[in-house]
Enzyme design. Structure first.
Site, PDB file in Angstrom:
ATOM      1  N   GLN A 140      16.132  -9.391  18.197  1.00 32.92           N
ATOM      2  CA  GLN A 140      16.779  -9.182  16.897  1.00 32.92           C
ATOM      3  C   GLN A 140      16.068  -8.140  16.049  1.00 32.92           C
ATOM      4  OE1 GLN A 140      17.042 -13.662  16.062  1.00 32.92           O
ATOM      5  NE2 GLN A 140      18.850 -12.856  15.027  1.00 32.92           N
ATOM      6  N   HIS A 199      18.980 -16.120  22.692  1.00 34.73           N
ATOM      7  CA  HIS A 199      18.815 -14.693  22.384  1.00 34.73           C
ATOM      8  C   HIS A 199      18.035 -13.972  23.487  1.00 34.73           C
ATOM      9  CE1 HIS A 199      20.422 -13.819  18.408  1.00 34.73           C
ATOM     10  NE2 HIS A 199      19.860 -14.897  17.885  1.00 34.73           N
ATOM     11  N   CYS A 232      23.411 -17.014  12.225  1.00 41.37           N
ATOM     12  CA  CYS A 232      22.456 -16.133  12.895  1.00 41.37           C
ATOM     13  C   CYS A 232      22.204 -14.922  12.010  1.00 41.37           C
ATOM     14  CB  CYS A 232      23.029 -15.692  14.234  1.00 41.37           C
ATOM     15  SG  CYS A 232      21.986 -14.551  15.147  1.00 41.37           S
ATOM     16  N   LEU A 233      20.953 -14.525  11.888  1.00 40.22           N
ATOM     17  CA  LEU A 233      20.633 -13.365  11.046  1.00 40.22           C
ATOM     18  C   LEU A 233      21.265 -12.088  11.583  1.00 40.22           C
ATOM     19  CD1 LEU A 233      16.883 -14.066  10.156  1.00 40.22           C
ATOM     20  CD2 LEU A 233      18.928 -14.520   8.785  1.00 40.22           C
ATOM     21  N   GLY A 270      14.837 -19.031  12.162  1.00 43.21           N
ATOM     22  CA  GLY A 270      14.382 -18.595  13.475  1.00 43.21           C
ATOM     23  C   GLY A 270      14.711 -17.134  13.682  1.00 43.21           C
ATOM     24  N   HIS A 322      19.102 -22.002  20.143  1.00 46.29           N
ATOM     25  CA  HIS A 322      19.696 -20.756  19.632  1.00 46.29           C
ATOM     26  C   HIS A 322      18.786 -19.560  19.924  1.00 46.29           C
ATOM     27  CE1 HIS A 322      21.922 -18.459  16.327  1.00 46.29           C
ATOM     28  NE2 HIS A 322      20.835 -17.721  16.528  1.00 46.29           N
ATOM     29  N   GLU A 323      17.490 -19.721  19.633  1.00 48.20           N
ATOM     30  CA  GLU A 323      16.563 -18.602  19.813  1.00 48.20           C
ATOM     31  C   GLU A 323      16.338 -18.299  21.297  1.00 48.20           C
ATOM     32  OE1 GLU A 323      16.151 -16.851  17.304  1.00 48.20           O
ATOM     33  OE2 GLU A 323      16.768 -18.376  15.858  1.00 48.20           O
TER      34      GLU A 323
HETATM   35 ZN    ZN Z   1      20.329 -15.770  16.116  1.00 46.59          ZN
END
Ligand code: ZN
Length: 161
Positions: A51, A135, A89-90, A46, A131-132
């Site tokens: 991000q 953000h 998380c990226l 995701g 999670h997304e």
């Molecule tokens: Zn993330």
């Protein structure tokens, strides 16, 4: 194929509330394509627009590798159950932490053609949606970690792999 730069924890853009997406445009479609490219390249499941430095309420998710989901202006309208497990998380590379999330989520959003959709997810997809969406309100999963943030390698050891 265009890979965008991923913003990392500490970059203040990740703590801002994103703006609603008001209209479709070629630029938005390009952003969506680039977000998928960037997510797949980084082996993520995701990615949220902030991000990659865009304060838009837009996320892309693919938890299986062949089920790309675009959520524009997503709103979680139903949750149930709970699951506790590792999350990463990226924007926080190499780290994982234990987070409890709902085990079922229903989200209402626009798809990439601006059609209204409702998507239901369980397990990993439910976790990814939560999670997304976090953000988009400037929240990272590290705020919700139970215990301490671990290195990926540590987490593997705990799982006995
Ligand atoms: Zn993330």
């Amino acid at each position: 194929m265009a890979i965008r730069n991923i913003r990392y924890e500490g970059d203040e853009i990740l703590n801002k509330v994103c703006r609603e997406v008001k209209e479709n445009s070629p630029k938005l479609q390009q952003l969506i394509d680039d977000m998928f490219d960037t997510m797949y390249e980084a082996n993520g499941v995701g990615l949220a627009a902030p991000q990659v430095g865009m304060l838009k309420r837009l996320v892309v998710i693919d938890t299986t590798g062949d089920n790309p989901i675009v959520l524009i202006n997503p709103m979680i309208v139903e949750t149930s159950g709970s699951q506790t497990g590792n999350e990463g998380c990226l924007s926080v590379p190499g780290k994982v932490g234990i987070v409890t999330r709902p085990d079922y989520v229903k989200v209402r959003a626009l798809d990439r053609d601006f059609n209204e959709v409702e998507i239901e997810g369980t397990e990993l997809l439910a976790r990814a949606i939560c999670h997304e969406c976090d953000h988009l309100d400037g929240h990272l999963y590290v705020e919700k970690v139970e215990g301490k943030l671990m290195d990926e390698s540590e987490a593997y050891e705990e799982e006995g792999n």
